[in-house]
Scaffold this active site. Sequence first.
Site, PDB file in Angstrom:
ATOM      1  NE  ARG A  59     112.860  45.629 -31.582  1.00 12.99           N
ATOM      2  CZ  ARG A  59     113.404  45.237 -30.947  1.00 12.99           C
ATOM      3  NH1 ARG A  59     111.991  43.865 -30.435  1.00 12.99           N
ATOM      4  NH2 ARG A  59     114.660  44.584 -30.211  1.00 12.99           N
ATOM      5  CG  HIS A 115     112.454  52.363 -11.377  1.00 13.07           C
ATOM      6  ND1 HIS A 115     113.470  51.602 -10.704  1.00 13.07           N
ATOM      7  CD2 HIS A 115     111.532  52.210 -10.765  1.00 13.07           C
ATOM      8  CE1 HIS A 115     111.951  50.161 -10.669  1.00 13.07           C
ATOM      9  NE2 HIS A 115     111.223  51.030 -10.707  1.00 13.07           N
ATOM     10  N   PRO A 150     109.887  56.109 -26.131  1.00 11.62           N
ATOM     11  CG  PRO A 150     111.823  57.558 -25.419  1.00 11.62           C
ATOM     12  CD  PRO A 150     110.851  56.553 -25.268  1.00 11.62           C
ATOM     13  CD  GLU A 151     109.589  54.960 -32.665  1.00  8.49           C
ATOM     14  OE1 GLU A 151     109.604  56.118 -34.097  1.00  8.49           O
ATOM     15  OE2 GLU A 151     108.451  54.471 -32.312  1.00  8.49           O
ATOM     16  NE  ARG A 199     122.256  49.752 -46.112  1.00 11.97           N
ATOM     17  CZ  ARG A 199     123.542  48.864 -44.930  1.00 11.97           C
ATOM     18  NH1 ARG A 199     123.330  47.884 -44.702  1.00 11.97           N
ATOM     19  NH2 ARG A 199     124.416  50.110 -44.646  1.00 11.97           N
ATOM     20  NE  ARG A 249     111.247  47.787 -20.529  1.00 11.15           N
ATOM     21  CZ  ARG A 249     110.204  48.116 -21.756  1.00 11.15           C
ATOM     22  NH1 ARG A 249     108.404  47.894 -21.229  1.00 11.15           N
ATOM     23  NH2 ARG A 249     109.993  47.584 -22.721  1.00 11.15           N
ATOM     24  CE  LYS A 283     115.097  55.405 -32.501  1.00  3.47           C
ATOM     25  NZ  LYS A 283     114.729  54.204 -32.750  1.00  3.47           N
TER      26      LYS A 283
END
Length: 311
Positions: free
Chosen positions: A301, A138, A2-3, A192, A157, A59
């Site tokens: 990633r 879970h 989920p984003e 950056r 998880r 999120k």
Amino acid sequence: MPELPEVETIARGLAERVTGDVIESVWLGQKKEPLKSAAQEIAVTLERSRIAAVRRMGKHIVFDLEKDGEARTHLSAQSRNKHGVNDSHVSQKRREVGHPTLAGRSARATPDRAQWIVHLGMTGRLQIATPEAEIEKHTHAILKLVSGRELRFVDPRRFGRLSVARSADFDAGGFEPLEIDVDRFIELFRGRKTPIKSALLNQKLLRGVGNIYADESLFRAGIRPRRRAATITREQLVKLHSSVKEVLREAIALGGSSISDYVDADGEEGFFQLQHRVYGREGEPCLVCKTPIKRVVISGRSSHYCPKCQK
DNA sequence: ACTATTTCCTGGATGC
DNA sequence: TGCATCCAGGAAATAG
């Protein structure tokens, strides 16, 4: 995973279904990882609170809670009892004991406000179930609602997190990608040295962009994920600003991306995965130029891009 | 003040 | 078929 678009979809679905409902009691599992606040604090904050709203911040799913004076009277009585968390299912009779005095009510006319913050991590789900429904493996939290239903948090998880905010509003950090204006957006990346992909994933800059939507945004903007943020031209950042918003809006419109086991609050899958142009398409032809899509790892990633369309 | 790397977790996929 | 290994990734922790 989920984003922002998936969390938005879930939050909207939950808002429709639980707004106005009251949390009667809370059960929390033994596993400690999912709890960012102390178990007792979560239970005490949630129990007897009315869900005034459900919304997304980055999120995170934020449940705005209200507790009236009567509820507080019972709450303090319960706190003194120091019940263990797993005993925190409140009995019916205690709920009916006593009535607030007129003085007590007027002294506390404003409801106590608090927030329940849920981060779904990778595999977290919030499900609405009947009490009879089998409790899934879970399952880390069960909220009994006055409507008779249960709101359950399931997360195999355990990357998901539950917390509460009481004294001050929850601070999700960063800017909302769908709200930030182009000048502020450009400002985020000035100076950056980090790859633009990493900067997009940094929740302290923008909140809500994850791996899928970072890759898809960069493809649409024609920028390689490894490009150092500071080296990207103003013109390209203007394009990226609109690409990020475009991708997120389209994804929300399609109910998010169902990659592994993502489903929304109604158990429905999203459809944006069918619109992915680079994510998960390593070796497949670019939809624009037919060049095989490349996959590289950036800060741990997997990152997907077209070596010809993205510079 | 930044940036990069490691760690936490389980289930599904893969390899032998 | 069984068993070991790898991989997915958000964010906190750790290291540089």
